[in-house]
Design a protein around this motif. Structure first.
Motif, PDB file in Angstrom:
ATOM      1  N   LEU A  62       0.824  -1.204   0.000  1.00  0.00           N
ATOM      2  CA  LEU A  62       0.000   0.000   0.000  1.00  0.00           C
ATOM      3  C   LEU A  62       0.860   1.256   0.000  1.00  0.00           C
ATOM      4  O   LEU A  62       0.673   2.162  -0.819  1.00  0.00           O
ATOM      5  CB  LEU A  62      -0.923  -0.023   1.220  1.00  0.00           C
ATOM      6  CG  LEU A  62      -2.107   0.945   1.225  1.00  0.00           C
ATOM      7  CD1 LEU A  62      -2.979   0.762  -0.014  1.00  0.00           C
ATOM      8  CD2 LEU A  62      -2.939   0.749   2.487  1.00  0.00           C
ATOM      9  N   PHE A  63       1.830   1.323   0.912  1.00  0.00           N
ATOM     10  CA  PHE A  63       2.633   2.535   1.019  1.00  0.00           C
ATOM     11  C   PHE A  63       3.596   2.710  -0.153  1.00  0.00           C
ATOM     12  O   PHE A  63       3.949   3.840  -0.505  1.00  0.00           O
ATOM     13  CB  PHE A  63       3.419   2.536   2.336  1.00  0.00           C
ATOM     14  CG  PHE A  63       2.564   2.794   3.542  1.00  0.00           C
ATOM     15  CD1 PHE A  63       1.885   3.996   3.694  1.00  0.00           C
ATOM     16  CD2 PHE A  63       2.427   1.845   4.537  1.00  0.00           C
ATOM     17  CE1 PHE A  63       1.089   4.239   4.799  1.00  0.00           C
ATOM     18  CE2 PHE A  63       1.634   2.077   5.657  1.00  0.00           C
ATOM     19  CZ  PHE A  63       0.965   3.281   5.780  1.00  0.00           C
ATOM     20  N   SER A  64       4.013   1.621  -0.773  1.00  0.00           N
ATOM     21  CA  SER A  64       4.944   1.723  -1.907  1.00  0.00           C
ATOM     22  C   SER A  64       4.244   2.151  -3.184  1.00  0.00           C
ATOM     23  O   SER A  64       4.820   2.881  -4.004  1.00  0.00           O
ATOM     24  CB  SER A  64       5.643   0.374  -2.143  1.00  0.00           C
ATOM     25  OG  SER A  64       6.447   0.024  -1.044  1.00  0.00           O
ATOM     26  N   HIS A  65       2.992   1.728  -3.371  1.00  0.00           N
ATOM     27  CA  HIS A  65       2.312   1.969  -4.650  1.00  0.00           C
ATOM     28  C   HIS A  65       1.177   2.986  -4.547  1.00  0.00           C
ATOM     29  O   HIS A  65       0.450   3.199  -5.521  1.00  0.00           O
ATOM     30  CB  HIS A  65       1.798   0.650  -5.209  1.00  0.00           C
ATOM     31  CG  HIS A  65       2.901  -0.335  -5.476  1.00  0.00           C
ATOM     32  ND1 HIS A  65       3.805  -0.177  -6.503  1.00  0.00           N
ATOM     33  CD2 HIS A  65       3.275  -1.464  -4.811  1.00  0.00           C
ATOM     34  CE1 HIS A  65       4.680  -1.167  -6.481  1.00  0.00           C
ATOM     35  NE2 HIS A  65       4.384  -1.964  -5.462  1.00  0.00           N
ATOM     36  N   VAL A  66       1.034   3.596  -3.380  1.00  0.00           N
ATOM     37  CA  VAL A  66       0.148   4.749  -3.216  1.00  0.00           C
ATOM     38  C   VAL A  66       1.038   5.881  -2.691  1.00  0.00           C
ATOM     39  O   VAL A  66       1.091   6.145  -1.488  1.00  0.00           O
ATOM     40  CB  VAL A  66      -1.008   4.441  -2.242  1.00  0.00           C
ATOM     41  CG1 VAL A  66      -1.967   5.610  -2.156  1.00  0.00           C
ATOM     42  CG2 VAL A  66      -1.753   3.179  -2.678  1.00  0.00           C
ATOM     43  N   PRO A  67       1.778   6.539  -3.569  1.00  0.00           N
ATOM     44  CA  PRO A  67       2.848   7.445  -3.144  1.00  0.00           C
ATOM     45  C   PRO A  67       2.381   8.633  -2.317  1.00  0.00           C
ATOM     46  O   PRO A  67       3.154   9.184  -1.523  1.00  0.00           O
ATOM     47  CB  PRO A  67       3.468   7.911  -4.471  1.00  0.00           C
ATOM     48  CG  PRO A  67       2.421   7.650  -5.502  1.00  0.00           C
ATOM     49  CD  PRO A  67       1.671   6.453  -5.042  1.00  0.00           C
ATOM     50  N   TRP A  68       1.130   9.032  -2.460  1.00  0.00           N
ATOM     51  CA  TRP A  68       0.649  10.202  -1.717  1.00  0.00           C
ATOM     52  C   TRP A  68       0.237   9.847  -0.293  1.00  0.00           C
ATOM     53  O   TRP A  68       0.040  10.742   0.535  1.00  0.00           O
ATOM     54  CB  TRP A  68      -0.562  10.817  -2.437  1.00  0.00           C
ATOM     55  CG  TRP A  68      -1.669   9.844  -2.698  1.00  0.00           C
ATOM     56  CD1 TRP A  68      -1.902   9.138  -3.839  1.00  0.00           C
ATOM     57  CD2 TRP A  68      -2.700   9.443  -1.778  1.00  0.00           C
ATOM     58  NE1 TRP A  68      -3.001   8.337  -3.698  1.00  0.00           N
ATOM     59  CE2 TRP A  68      -3.523   8.497  -2.444  1.00  0.00           C
ATOM     60  CE3 TRP A  68      -3.023   9.795  -0.470  1.00  0.00           C
ATOM     61  CZ2 TRP A  68      -4.618   7.907  -1.836  1.00  0.00           C
ATOM     62  CZ3 TRP A  68      -4.125   9.209   0.136  1.00  0.00           C
ATOM     63  CH2 TRP A  68      -4.903   8.275  -0.537  1.00  0.00           C
ATOM     64  N   LEU A  69       0.120   8.564   0.033  1.00  0.00           N
ATOM     65  CA  LEU A  69      -0.483   8.157   1.299  1.00  0.00           C
ATOM     66  C   LEU A  69       0.353   8.560   2.512  1.00  0.00           C
ATOM     67  O   LEU A  69      -0.150   9.175   3.452  1.00  0.00           O
ATOM     68  CB  LEU A  69      -0.715   6.643   1.286  1.00  0.00           C
ATOM     69  CG  LEU A  69      -1.397   6.043   2.520  1.00  0.00           C
ATOM     70  CD1 LEU A  69      -2.738   6.720   2.775  1.00  0.00           C
ATOM     71  CD2 LEU A  69      -1.585   4.538   2.330  1.00  0.00           C
ATOM     72  N   GLY A  70       1.631   8.212   2.508  1.00  0.00           N
ATOM     73  CA  GLY A  70       2.479   8.554   3.647  1.00  0.00           C
ATOM     74  C   GLY A  70       2.566  10.051   3.853  1.00  0.00           C
ATOM     75  O   GLY A  70       2.512  10.543   4.991  1.00  0.00           O
TER      76      GLY A  70
END
Length: 480
Positions: A258-266
């Motif tokens: 999730l965190f690697s491929h949703v770059p805006w999330l973190g």
């Protein structure tokens, strides 16, 4: 743990025994008022207490004070003294004997578990693998590897707390203080660092993976498990350590996808914390009220008032909105991971159900995430929202399939809101109505904006109509 905001002491004035630095130390080291910011003063006698004077406690106090002052020049230029935080966390972990190094067998078991979990996750999510390296950490490793991210999380809140106190001082007081303000800033950094260090010590003794609290705390793309803490986690479950390792590896790998491929999330998570910090405000009237209630003849009155909550910053509507958004976003992350990892291991691990329920009870009883956020930024995570989010993701999977569900992460404006967690069927229907636009997320965003604009116009129209009716009633009253 206390729910006081970051930077406020959690010492209990009604329990004088907590001041003894040689006793009352908690398992993870947190909540030990014998460490900073008390500098060991809890063991010193009060007025008229000279018969109980202990020269050994005096030596310990001076040693702690010297260590603290030696750190004021290093790592103390910012709002939090992170060198001091790291030192205290590591020291408390050593004192509680939670620093055992992973064995070669444990390292291999973790690597094999992550590799197997990645294969199983391929069938339950369309997001590709995000783990680039696998590591096995001790509690001290966790403190050292995650400290840079804690700095990004804590700096905005601590900086705003420090500046808010300065802004609350009258101009005459600022001019009179002069160089003392710099010293106060260093002392504040030491106090914040002490509090953070105790919190990290407790977390380091409890966390199971690098993403155990729902945030990407470790290096990007690095999956990490803590075998010593996992062994404590499964005590009483009657499940083998290998099974728990694979179960937690699946959750860790799902987080990284999730965190690697949703770059805006973190970045969105960190930005929401900063938004909350910008709204911190100190009520100057509380300072005046506090000063009027201090009794010079009673030295304990100051401590009692400081721990009474009078000086806690009041949560503004803007801050509450930021906290609600952060809670919702964390709930969506954890709910998605719960469902995806659960589907991956559910039929393969006999004890998956028991392990899942244990994780949920751990959250509900106030796990490390809830306690740390409550102490650092005043945020209390609601486990109910996480379960609601998991139910929403499950419904979306049944209605629109794995790929359709995961496309919601394509843009932050597509994500469900807090109200959608209350009415998951409505959100699933809206997402289904726009299924023709799944290959064009921008079209879906524009449609959502248009729906929101229509809703706002309807609300304004209703308010105007209501006002017109009130005006008419007023005119009739005047005529009569």
């Amino acid at each position: 743990m206390t729910n006081l905001p970051f930077g406020f002491s959690s010492q209990d004035p009604d329990d004088p025994d907590k001041g003894d630095s040689s006793q009352g130390r908690s398992e993870g080291g947190a909540g030990n008022s014998g460490d900073l910011p008390g500098f060991g003063f809890g063991g010193m006698p009060g007025p008229g207490g000279m018969p109980n004077f202990d020269i050994g406690q005096l030596g310990q106090m001076l040693t702690q004070l010297g260590q603290a002052l030696s750190h004021s020049g290093s790592g103390g230029s910012g709002p939090v003294n992170y060198d001091l935080a790291k030192q205290l966390a590591v020291q408390q972990l050593h004192n509680s004997q939670r620093t055992e190094r992973p064995s070669q067998e444990q390292v291999k078991a973790v690597e094999d578990a992550v590799r197997l979990a990645e294969l199983w996750l391929d069938a339950t999510t369309s997001l590709p693998a995000g783990v680039r390296s696998v590591q096995t950490w001790s509690s001290v490793d966790w403190v050292e590897k995650t400290l840079p991210t804690w700095q990004r999380l804590c700096d905005p809140v601590a900086q705003r707390m420090s500046s808010a106190w300065l802004e609350a001082l009258p101009e005459e007081a600022k001019q009179a203080a002069g160089p003392l303000l710099s010293m106060l800033g260093q002392m504040g950094g030491m106090t914040f660092g002490s509090q953070l260090g105790s919190g990290l010590a407790q977390l380091g003794g409890e966390v199971l993976t690098s993403t155990d609290i729902g945030l990407p705390l470790g290096p990007a793309g690095t999956a990490a498990l803590l075998p010593a803490n996992i062994e404590s986690f499964i005590e009483g479950l009657d499940r083998p350590i290998s099974e728990a390792t694979v179960f937690l590896a699946a959750r860790e790998a799902a987080h990284h996808r999730l965190f690697s491929h949703v770059p805006w999330l973190g970045q969105r998570l960190l930005a929401t914390v900063e938004e909350y910090a910008r709204g911190i405000h100190i009520d100057t009237s509380a300072l005046e009220d506090l000063a009027s209630k201090i009794d010079p003849a009673n030295p304990s009155s100051m401590q009692e008032l400081m721990t009474s909550g009078m000086l806690e910053p009041k949560t503004t509507p803007e801050q509450q909105a930021a906290l609600n958004r952060l809670e919702t976003l964390l709930a969506l992350v954890e709910g998605w991971v719960d469902m995806v990892a659960g589907d991956a291991v559910g039929e393969r691990l006999p004890g998956a159900g028991a392990l899942t329920e244990t994780v949920r009870r751990r959250r509900a009883s106030g796990g490390p995430a809830e306690q740390t956020f409550a102490t650092l930024i005043g945020l209390e995570l609601r486990p109910r929202r996480m379960r609601d989010a998991a139910n929403l993701w499950r419904l979306l999977t049944e209605r629109h399939g794995i790929e359709g569900r995961d496309r919601i992460w394509d843009h932050p404006d597509l994500l469900p809101g807090s109200s959608d967690l209350d009415e998951p069927l409505d959100f699933a229907d809206r997402w289904g109505a726009g299924s023709a636009d799944l290959d064009d997320p921008i079209a879906a965003i524009r449609r959502a904006e248009a729906d929101q604009a229509t809703k706002s116009d309807d609300e304004r129209g209703g308010s105007t109509k209501h006002d017109d009716q009130d005006d008419g009633s007023s005119k009739r009253d005047d005529e009569s």
